[in-house]
Design a protein around this motif. Structure first.
Motif, PDB file in Angstrom:
ATOM      1  N   TRP A  25      43.360  37.485  43.564  1.00 32.53           N
ATOM      2  CA  TRP A  25      42.635  36.793  44.624  1.00 32.53           C
ATOM      3  C   TRP A  25      41.798  37.759  45.443  1.00 32.53           C
ATOM      4  O   TRP A  25      42.297  38.716  46.003  1.00 32.53           O
ATOM      5  CB  TRP A  25      43.611  36.045  45.528  1.00 32.53           C
ATOM      6  N   ILE A  26      40.529  37.533  45.490  1.00 35.51           N
ATOM      7  CA  ILE A  26      39.538  38.306  46.237  1.00 35.51           C
ATOM      8  C   ILE A  26      39.782  39.811  46.095  1.00 35.51           C
ATOM      9  O   ILE A  26      40.010  40.518  47.048  1.00 35.51           O
ATOM     10  CB  ILE A  26      39.477  37.881  47.720  1.00 35.51           C
ATOM     11  N   ASN A  27      39.723  40.279  44.870  1.00 30.98           N
ATOM     12  CA  ASN A  27      39.870  41.721  44.657  1.00 30.98           C
ATOM     13  C   ASN A  27      38.538  42.444  44.743  1.00 30.98           C
ATOM     14  O   ASN A  27      38.490  43.654  44.720  1.00 30.98           O
ATOM     15  CB  ASN A  27      40.577  42.022  43.336  1.00 30.98           C
ATOM     16  N   HIS A  28      37.436  41.721  44.839  1.00 31.36           N
ATOM     17  CA  HIS A  28      36.125  42.333  45.007  1.00 31.36           C
ATOM     18  C   HIS A  28      35.649  42.011  46.415  1.00 31.36           C
ATOM     19  O   HIS A  28      35.010  40.990  46.658  1.00 31.36           O
ATOM     20  CB  HIS A  28      35.131  41.825  43.956  1.00 31.36           C
ATOM     21  N   VAL A  29      35.958  42.872  47.331  1.00 33.62           N
ATOM     22  CA  VAL A  29      35.689  42.626  48.741  1.00 33.62           C
ATOM     23  C   VAL A  29      34.196  42.455  49.012  1.00 33.62           C
ATOM     24  O   VAL A  29      33.802  41.664  49.866  1.00 33.62           O
ATOM     25  CB  VAL A  29      36.270  43.789  49.599  1.00 33.62           C
ATOM     26  N   GLU A  30      33.356  43.150  48.235  1.00 32.34           N
ATOM     27  CA  GLU A  30      31.915  43.088  48.461  1.00 32.34           C
ATOM     28  C   GLU A  30      31.387  41.656  48.352  1.00 32.34           C
ATOM     29  O   GLU A  30      30.536  41.232  49.111  1.00 32.34           O
ATOM     30  CB  GLU A  30      31.121  43.940  47.458  1.00 32.34           C
ATOM     31  N   ASP A  31      31.850  40.908  47.356  1.00 34.62           N
ATOM     32  CA  ASP A  31      31.304  39.567  47.151  1.00 34.62           C
ATOM     33  C   ASP A  31      32.354  38.464  47.257  1.00 34.62           C
ATOM     34  O   ASP A  31      32.101  37.320  46.907  1.00 34.62           O
ATOM     35  CB  ASP A  31      30.569  39.485  45.820  1.00 34.62           C
ATOM     36  N   SER A  32      33.545  38.798  47.723  1.00 35.73           N
ATOM     37  CA  SER A  32      34.639  37.834  47.934  1.00 35.73           C
ATOM     38  C   SER A  32      34.964  37.017  46.690  1.00 35.73           C
ATOM     39  O   SER A  32      35.235  35.825  46.765  1.00 35.73           O
ATOM     40  CB  SER A  32      34.302  36.893  49.089  1.00 35.73           C
ATOM     41  N   SER A  33      34.925  37.652  45.529  1.00 36.77           N
ATOM     42  CA  SER A  33      35.237  36.921  44.303  1.00 36.77           C
ATOM     43  C   SER A  33      36.616  37.318  43.791  1.00 36.77           C
ATOM     44  O   SER A  33      37.127  38.388  44.090  1.00 36.77           O
ATOM     45  CB  SER A  33      34.181  37.191  43.233  1.00 36.77           C
ATOM     46  N   SER A  34      37.199  36.417  43.029  1.00 35.02           N
ATOM     47  CA  SER A  34      38.474  36.708  42.394  1.00 35.02           C
ATOM     48  C   SER A  34      38.260  36.681  40.887  1.00 35.02           C
ATOM     49  O   SER A  34      37.245  36.192  40.400  1.00 35.02           O
ATOM     50  CB  SER A  34      39.525  35.684  42.806  1.00 35.02           C
ATOM     51  N   THR A  35      39.216  37.198  40.153  1.00 35.33           N
ATOM     52  CA  THR A  35      39.125  37.243  38.706  1.00 35.33           C
ATOM     53  C   THR A  35      40.382  36.617  38.129  1.00 35.33           C
ATOM     54  O   THR A  35      41.473  36.865  38.628  1.00 35.33           O
ATOM     55  CB  THR A  35      39.011  38.706  38.214  1.00 35.33           C
ATOM     56  N   SER A  36      40.216  35.806  37.109  1.00 32.60           N
ATOM     57  CA  SER A  36      41.375  35.216  36.459  1.00 32.60           C
ATOM     58  C   SER A  36      41.263  35.419  34.960  1.00 32.60           C
ATOM     59  O   SER A  36      40.200  35.691  34.431  1.00 32.60           O
ATOM     60  CB  SER A  36      41.491  33.722  36.799  1.00 32.60           C
ATOM     61  N   GLY A  37      42.377  35.270  34.297  1.00 27.95           N
ATOM     62  CA  GLY A  37      42.405  35.406  32.855  1.00 27.95           C
ATOM     63  C   GLY A  37      43.554  34.602  32.291  1.00 27.95           C
ATOM     64  O   GLY A  37      44.453  34.192  33.029  1.00 27.95           O
ATOM     65  N   TRP A  38      43.531  34.369  30.988  1.00 32.64           N
ATOM     66  CA  TRP A  38      44.590  33.614  30.353  1.00 32.64           C
ATOM     67  C   TRP A  38      44.696  34.001  28.898  1.00 32.64           C
ATOM     68  O   TRP A  38      43.795  34.593  28.334  1.00 32.64           O
ATOM     69  CB  TRP A  38      44.320  32.104  30.453  1.00 32.64           C
ATOM     70  N   VAL A  39      45.832  33.655  28.314  1.00 32.40           N
ATOM     71  CA  VAL A  39      46.002  33.774  26.885  1.00 32.40           C
ATOM     72  C   VAL A  39      46.879  32.603  26.440  1.00 32.40           C
ATOM     73  O   VAL A  39      47.840  32.247  27.121  1.00 32.40           O
ATOM     74  CB  VAL A  39      46.629  35.138  26.446  1.00 32.40           C
ATOM     75  N   PHE A  40      46.496  31.975  25.335  1.00 31.15           N
ATOM     76  CA  PHE A  40      47.293  30.923  24.730  1.00 31.15           C
ATOM     77  C   PHE A  40      47.739  31.410  23.365  1.00 31.15           C
ATOM     78  O   PHE A  40      46.946  31.973  22.605  1.00 31.15           O
ATOM     79  CB  PHE A  40      46.495  29.618  24.598  1.00 31.15           C
ATOM     80  N   LEU A  41      49.019  31.213  23.086  1.00 36.64           N
ATOM     81  CA  LEU A  41      49.615  31.634  21.834  1.00 36.64           C
ATOM     82  C   LEU A  41      50.106  30.402  21.086  1.00 36.64           C
ATOM     83  O   LEU A  41      50.665  29.483  21.699  1.00 36.64           O
ATOM     84  CB  LEU A  41      50.808  32.564  22.069  1.00 36.64           C
ATOM     85  N   LEU A  42      49.925  30.371  19.782  1.00 38.95           N
ATOM     86  CA  LEU A  42      50.484  29.328  18.931  1.00 38.95           C
ATOM     87  C   LEU A  42      51.261  30.009  17.846  1.00 38.95           C
ATOM     88  O   LEU A  42      50.701  30.816  17.087  1.00 38.95           O
ATOM     89  CB  LEU A  42      49.387  28.441  18.352  1.00 38.95           C
ATOM     90  N   GLY A  43      52.547  29.744  17.802  1.00 41.70           N
ATOM     91  CA  GLY A  43      53.392  30.389  16.807  1.00 41.70           C
ATOM     92  C   GLY A  43      53.467  31.892  16.996  1.00 41.70           C
ATOM     93  O   GLY A  43      53.612  32.631  16.039  1.00 41.70           O
ATOM     94  N   GLY A  44      53.330  32.364  18.226  1.00 39.35           N
ATOM     95  CA  GLY A  44      53.423  33.780  18.527  1.00 39.35           C
ATOM     96  C   GLY A  44      52.128  34.551  18.381  1.00 39.35           C
ATOM     97  O   GLY A  44      52.066  35.735  18.669  1.00 39.35           O
ATOM     98  N   GLY A  45      51.050  33.905  17.949  1.00 35.66           N
ATOM     99  CA  GLY A  45      49.760  34.581  17.771  1.00 35.66           C
ATOM    100  C   GLY A  45      48.725  34.070  18.756  1.00 35.66           C
ATOM    101  O   GLY A  45      48.673  32.874  19.032  1.00 35.66           O
ATOM    102  N   ALA A  46      47.901  34.964  19.275  1.00 35.98           N
ATOM    103  CA  ALA A  46      46.879  34.590  20.241  1.00 35.98           C
ATOM    104  C   ALA A  46      45.815  33.714  19.579  1.00 35.98           C
ATOM    105  O   ALA A  46      45.318  34.053  18.508  1.00 35.98           O
ATOM    106  CB  ALA A  46      46.226  35.837  20.823  1.00 35.98           C
ATOM    107  N   ILE A  47      45.503  32.590  20.217  1.00 32.09           N
ATOM    108  CA  ILE A  47      44.451  31.708  19.698  1.00 32.09           C
ATOM    109  C   ILE A  47      43.306  31.543  20.673  1.00 32.09           C
ATOM    110  O   ILE A  47      42.235  31.101  20.333  1.00 32.09           O
ATOM    111  CB  ILE A  47      45.009  30.315  19.293  1.00 32.09           C
ATOM    112  N   SER A  48      43.521  31.876  21.964  1.00 31.91           N
ATOM    113  CA  SER A  48      42.441  31.791  22.957  1.00 31.91           C
ATOM    114  C   SER A  48      42.749  32.718  24.102  1.00 31.91           C
ATOM    115  O   SER A  48      43.887  32.875  24.500  1.00 31.91           O
ATOM    116  CB  SER A  48      42.331  30.352  23.465  1.00 31.91           C
TER     117      SER A  48
END
Length: 186
Positions: free
Chosen positions: A163-186
């Motif tokens: 949450w708001i790790n870029h103080v200059e522009d007040s933006s946050s960054t998020s990420g995700w990973v989805f696994l199917l059968g133990g392997g990354a698909i997205s």
């Protein structure tokens, strides 16, 4: 076209059906497709981008670089460029190569590539130095890959946000990973 499955009989039936409708040539088991190397191991497959990484390291003159353990320096603050920019076209090419590597087999560079791509319109030496660090990281993990083996088909999802790790522009960054059968698909 790549046809794969766990039942060879079904794969053969599919190939027979398709070849009755279309002109086809069976090229045997896939080794490389779309720049992704496929290795068969332990009742599963491992996909890597080792030869693609070698190519881009050579293309950007980093084939002999030393490697680093993280794709980005956690204490470096990337700022907007206020001085002379570096070659924008070359910077864009590097970002494009990194994006292709990221989307297919190297998801752990996603944050670094996403952050660096925000500076594509006006890159500085600092931004190019940060791309160089990603190249050095790739040098160290060149032979790593994503492994897909026979796990139960369970869909798992994980996400993270800063949450708001870029103080200059007040933006946050998020990420995700989805696994199917133990392997990354997205």
């Amino acid at each position: 076209m790549l046809i794969f499955g766990t039942d060879q009989n079904q794969v053969d039936k599919t190939k027979k059906f398709l070849s009755s409708k279309f002109s086809m040539k069976d090229m045997g088991e896939a080794d490389v497709i779309l720049g992704i190397k496929i290795k068969r191991k332990n009742k599963g497959i491992v996909i890597t981008k080792s030869h693609f990484i070698e190519k881009i390291l050579k293309k950007f003159n980093h084939e002999d670089c030393s490697w680093v353990s993280t794709p980005m320096d956690p204490v470096e603050k990337l700022m907007l460029n206020t001085s002379k920019h570096v070659d924008q076209l070359e910077y864009s090419r590097a970002i494009g190569c990194l994006m292709y590597a990221m989307t297919s087999t190297i998801p752990d560079i996603a944050y670094a590539v996403g952050r660096l791509s925000t500076f594509t319109s006006n890159p500085s030496r600092q931004h190019w130095h940060a791309i160089t660090r990603v190249f050095k990281y790739l040098k160290g993990i060149m032979n790593y890959g994503l492994s897909y083996v026979r796990y139960p088909l369970v869909l798992e999802g994980y996400s993270v946000v800063s949450w708001i790790n870029h103080v200059e522009d007040s933006s946050s960054t998020s990420g995700w990973v989805f696994l199917l059968g133990g392997g990354a698909i997205s």
